[in-house]
Motif scaffolding. Structure first.
Motif, mmCIF file in Angstrom:
data_model
loop_
_atom_site.group_PDB
_atom_site.id
_atom_site.type_symbol
_atom_site.label_atom_id
_atom_site.label_comp_id
_atom_site.label_asym_id
_atom_site.label_seq_id
_atom_site.Cartn_x
_atom_site.Cartn_y
_atom_site.Cartn_z
ATOM 1 N N SER A 46 -1.871 6.623 4.578
ATOM 2 C CA SER A 46 -3.254 6.500 4.114
ATOM 3 C C SER A 46 -3.754 5.066 4.168
ATOM 4 N N SER A 47 -2.829 4.111 4.333
ATOM 5 C CA SER A 47 -3.216 2.703 4.389
ATOM 6 C C SER A 47 -3.360 2.191 5.810
ATOM 7 N N LEU A 48 -3.127 3.054 6.790
ATOM 8 C CA LEU A 48 -3.142 2.606 8.177
ATOM 9 C C LEU A 48 -4.480 2.031 8.596
ATOM 10 N N SER A 49 -5.559 2.568 8.090
ATOM 11 C CA SER A 49 -6.870 2.113 8.524
ATOM 12 C C SER A 49 -7.126 0.656 8.163
ATOM 13 N N ALA A 50 -6.410 0.176 7.121
ATOM 14 C CA ALA A 50 -6.609 -1.201 6.688
ATOM 15 C C ALA A 50 -5.662 -2.159 7.396
ATOM 16 N N ALA A 51 -4.765 -1.643 8.194
ATOM 17 C CA ALA A 51 -3.758 -2.478 8.832
ATOM 18 C C ALA A 51 -4.175 -2.836 10.243
ATOM 19 N N GLU A 52 -3.583 -3.884 10.759
ATOM 20 C CA GLU A 52 -3.801 -4.302 12.129
ATOM 21 C C GLU A 52 -2.461 -4.322 12.845
ATOM 22 N N ALA A 53 -2.462 -3.903 14.107
ATOM 23 C CA ALA A 53 -1.213 -3.831 14.851
ATOM 24 C C ALA A 53 -0.550 -5.188 14.976
ATOM 25 N N ALA A 54 -1.340 -6.262 14.901
ATOM 26 C CA ALA A 54 -0.775 -7.600 15.046
ATOM 27 C C ALA A 54 0.027 -8.030 13.821
ATOM 28 N N THR A 55 -0.145 -7.326 12.715
ATOM 29 C CA THR A 55 0.578 -7.655 11.493
ATOM 30 C C THR A 55 1.518 -6.523 11.139
ATOM 31 N N THR A 56 2.478 -6.821 10.303
ATOM 32 C CA THR A 56 3.384 -5.797 9.799
ATOM 33 C C THR A 56 2.852 -5.269 8.475
ATOM 34 N N MET A 57 2.754 -3.961 8.363
ATOM 35 C CA MET A 57 2.340 -3.347 7.113
ATOM 36 C C MET A 57 3.567 -3.287 6.191
ATOM 37 N N VAL A 58 3.411 -3.809 4.975
ATOM 38 C CA VAL A 58 4.535 -3.924 4.056
ATOM 39 C C VAL A 58 4.237 -3.160 2.778
ATOM 40 N N GLY A 59 5.173 -2.321 2.375
ATOM 41 C CA GLY A 59 5.095 -1.629 1.100
ATOM 42 C C GLY A 59 6.236 -2.067 0.203
ATOM 43 N N VAL A 60 6.089 -1.880 -1.093
ATOM 44 C CA VAL A 60 7.100 -2.330 -2.051
ATOM 45 C C VAL A 60 7.267 -1.305 -3.163
ATOM 46 N N GLY A 61 8.476 -1.304 -3.747
ATOM 47 C CA GLY A 61 8.685 -0.599 -5.001
ATOM 48 C C GLY A 61 9.200 0.816 -4.908
ATOM 49 N N PHE A 62 9.687 1.267 -3.731
ATOM 50 C CA PHE A 62 10.165 2.658 -3.675
ATOM 51 C C PHE A 62 11.554 2.781 -4.301
ATOM 52 N N ARG A 63 11.847 3.979 -4.843
ATOM 53 C CA ARG A 63 13.112 4.262 -5.536
ATOM 54 C C ARG A 63 13.734 5.521 -4.944
ATOM 55 N N ASP A 64 14.402 5.387 -3.808
ATOM 56 C CA ASP A 64 14.919 6.572 -3.136
ATOM 57 C C ASP A 64 16.108 7.189 -3.845
ATOM 58 N N ALA A 65 16.718 6.482 -4.792
ATOM 59 C CA ALA A 65 17.838 7.081 -5.528
ATOM 60 C C ALA A 65 17.396 8.303 -6.324
ATOM 61 N N LEU A 66 16.110 8.380 -6.640
ATOM 62 C CA LEU A 66 15.602 9.490 -7.443
ATOM 63 C C LEU A 66 14.888 10.546 -6.604
ATOM 64 N N TRP A 67 14.819 10.360 -5.284
ATOM 65 C CA TRP A 67 14.087 11.300 -4.439
ATOM 66 C C TRP A 67 14.932 12.515 -4.082
ATOM 67 N N PRO A 68 14.315 13.704 -4.063
ATOM 68 C CA PRO A 68 15.061 14.884 -3.629
ATOM 69 C C PRO A 68 15.263 14.941 -2.121
ATOM 70 N N ASP A 69 14.443 14.197 -1.379
ATOM 71 C CA ASP A 69 14.604 14.117 0.073
ATOM 72 C C ASP A 69 14.976 12.684 0.444
ATOM 73 N N ALA A 70 15.415 12.491 1.656
ATOM 74 C CA ALA A 70 15.946 11.193 2.058
ATOM 75 C C ALA A 70 15.005 10.487 3.018
ATOM 76 N N PRO A 71 14.931 9.163 2.959
ATOM 77 C CA PRO A 71 14.178 8.415 3.970
ATOM 78 C C PRO A 71 14.778 8.661 5.355
ATOM 79 N N SER A 72 13.934 8.620 6.360
ATOM 80 C CA SER A 72 14.434 8.748 7.730
ATOM 81 C C SER A 72 13.521 7.981 8.672
#
Length: 494
Positions: free
Chosen positions: A93-119
């Motif tokens: 949902s944040s893609l529209s605010a991003a530019e391909a020339a920059t890296t989009m960075v997110g913070v604060g995820f807690r995958d230890a508590l997720w029922p599904d796994a990052p991939s």
């Protein structure tokens, strides 16, 4: 921003916690010169009427990553994501605010508590060709898409995850923004901290940290004191430069000192790399990244060079190794985190002169992950009361950005072992008192005394008697460093 003229400044009509009396406090040349009954100020002295507000020593956050904390506020917040799919959707949902020339960075995820796994496949499908890197809340893992992996020249497997040192290295790369941008964000974060009573931080940013702080101070930074940590890779450089823990840094204008030598020997709970006695449900005990003999030699080297070692140890097995190494090396120091400690190790901290530098908010953040891994066996988690009762000294901090740089929230967590969310306190027998929490947040200062540095905080309520809710959001009226206001919340100034 001085403490007045040569005559200094009188803080008139202050109260001290738990004391209904009114006092005047004379500040001169950056120190407390006398404390006496109210109404003794001489004519001509600069007087600031505190109007019965409460005065305490200034607060320290003993463990921050200041640049990462400043960057955190300007990145995509993933702390509310309860699944990997949900985190990917937030990023998409944040893609529209991003530019391909920059890296989009997110913070604060807690995958230890997720029922599904990052991939890798999941993040690629959500982000396409937009380079994307998501940093976990504990900073010990980074979830990448293929475009980001290619941009930074790193290999990721089907999970898309980097862990431990590869994650740290990439996180440093993500923070390489123009100095003016980062320094501006750091200044804003520091002003916010000063408004909460912070007069100093121990900054463990994973870099050669002296020079960025010298640049910031030369540029006008003056919100609080900084003890800048050093890492083993830079120890020889620091020793050659005459640095040692506690020494003022030339050019630091009295605000910058050399901090401890930081040594990481295990990982973190969310990343399932904290080195623990009990195995994780999926198997394994986590990672011990520095063995006993190597750690002992490093502690001895630190002691010889005048550095206080600060050993990152989260798991109870890692804490055992750290204490064994301190004992063998014959030096004191700090253990950073001490999240899980075996009962038989509680009483070792005091005699070994090892301080427990702890982050109480982590207890509330990590309780679900700990219970999911070792249900019924988490009595050794965040043992603050047990450590104090067996002779250890505590220092409180945040590990920002892992938790907010907000000392009153940290103290509240130490006292209540719970948030205001209806959940029962977690191991409440390990709670400490408000007075103990304040002392652990003020470098052991039990009050305001003659000869102390005038690093002080004025509060709008008695921190020992206000409600739990007010304590957690304590109203700060003013903060002083060396007798000058770094935050003035509307006080009448002389």
């Amino acid at each position: 921003m001085s403490d007045g003229t040569a005559g200094g400044l009188i803080l008139a009509s202050v109260r001290f916690p738990g004391d209904a009396g009114l006092y005047d406090v004379h500040i001169q040349s950056g120190s407390v010169r006398w404390v006496g009954a109210a109404g003794k100020a001489a004519r001509g002295e600069h007087v600031l009427d505190a109007d019965g507000r409460y005065l305490i020593p200034g607060l320290w956050d003993e463990h921050v990553h200041m640049t990462q904390w400043a960057l955190h506020a300007n990145r995509i917040d993933l702390s509310g994501a309860t699944t990997a799919q949900g985190a990917a959707a937030v990023v998409s949902s944040s893609l529209s605010a991003a530019e391909a020339a920059t890296t989009m960075v997110g913070v604060g995820f807690r995958d230890a508590l997720w029922p599904d796994a990052p991939s890798l496949e999941l993040l690629d499908s959500a982000t396409g060709n937009q380079p994307t890197a998501l940093v976990s809340h504990d900073l010990h893992s980074v979830w990448l898409n293929s475009a980001a992996a290619a941009r930074y020249g790193v290999h990721v497997d089907a999970s898309g995850l980097l862990r431990e040192e590869p994650a740290f290295a990439l996180t440093r790369d993500l923070g390489r923004l123009p100095d003016a941008v980062v320094d501006g964000w750091v200044a804003a974060a520091a002003r916010a901290a000063a408004a909460r009573g912070v007069v100093g931080v121990v900054d463990f940013e994973m870099t050669w940290n002296r020079d960025p702080w010298l640049r910031r101070i030369a540029g006008g930074f003056d919100s609080f004191r900084v003890d800048a940590g050093v890492y083993p890779a830079d120890l020889d450089r620091a020793v050659a430069g005459g640095m040692r823990t506690g020494r003022d840094v030339d050019g630091g204008r009295g605000l910058l000192r050399v901090g401890p030598l930081k040594v990481l020997i295990d990982g973190a709970l969310n990343t399932r790399t904290a080195f623990c006695v009990d195995p994780y449900p999926f198997g394994g005990h986590g990672l011990l990244t520095v063995g006993f003999e190597e750690l002992t030699a490093l502690l001895m080297r630190a002691g010889e060079a005048g550095f206080v070692p600060a050993v990152h140890a989260i798991g109870d097995a890692a804490n055992q190794v750290a204490l064994d190494a301190f004992e063998q090396a014959g030096v004191g120091g700090r253990i950073e985190h001490a999240q899980f400690v075996r009962g038989e190790d509680f009483a070792r901290f005091g005699p070994l002169r090892v301080v427990a530098s702890v982050q109480p908010l982590h207890a509330l953040d990590d309780r679900d992950a700990a219970d999911s891994n070792w249900r019924g066996r988490t009595d050794r988690a965040f043992p603050l009361r047990s450590l104090l009762d067996t002779g250890a000294s505590l220092l409180l901090g945040s590990d920002a950005p892992v938790a907010p740089l907000e000392p009153w929230l940290a103290m509240s967590a130490a006292v209540l072992r719970a948030r205001d969310d209806g959940r029962e306190p977690w191991h409440p027998r390990e709670a400490i008192t408000r007075e103990q929490a304040i002392i652990a947040s003020t470098r052991g200062r039990a009050g305001v005394h003659v000869g102390d540095p005038a690093d002080l905080v004025l509060l709008d309520g008695d921190p020992l008697s206000v409600s739990d809710a007010v304590f957690a959001a304590m109203p700060v009226a003013g903060t002083m460093v060396a007798g000058r206001f770094t935050y003035d919340g509307g006080l009448a100034r002389p």
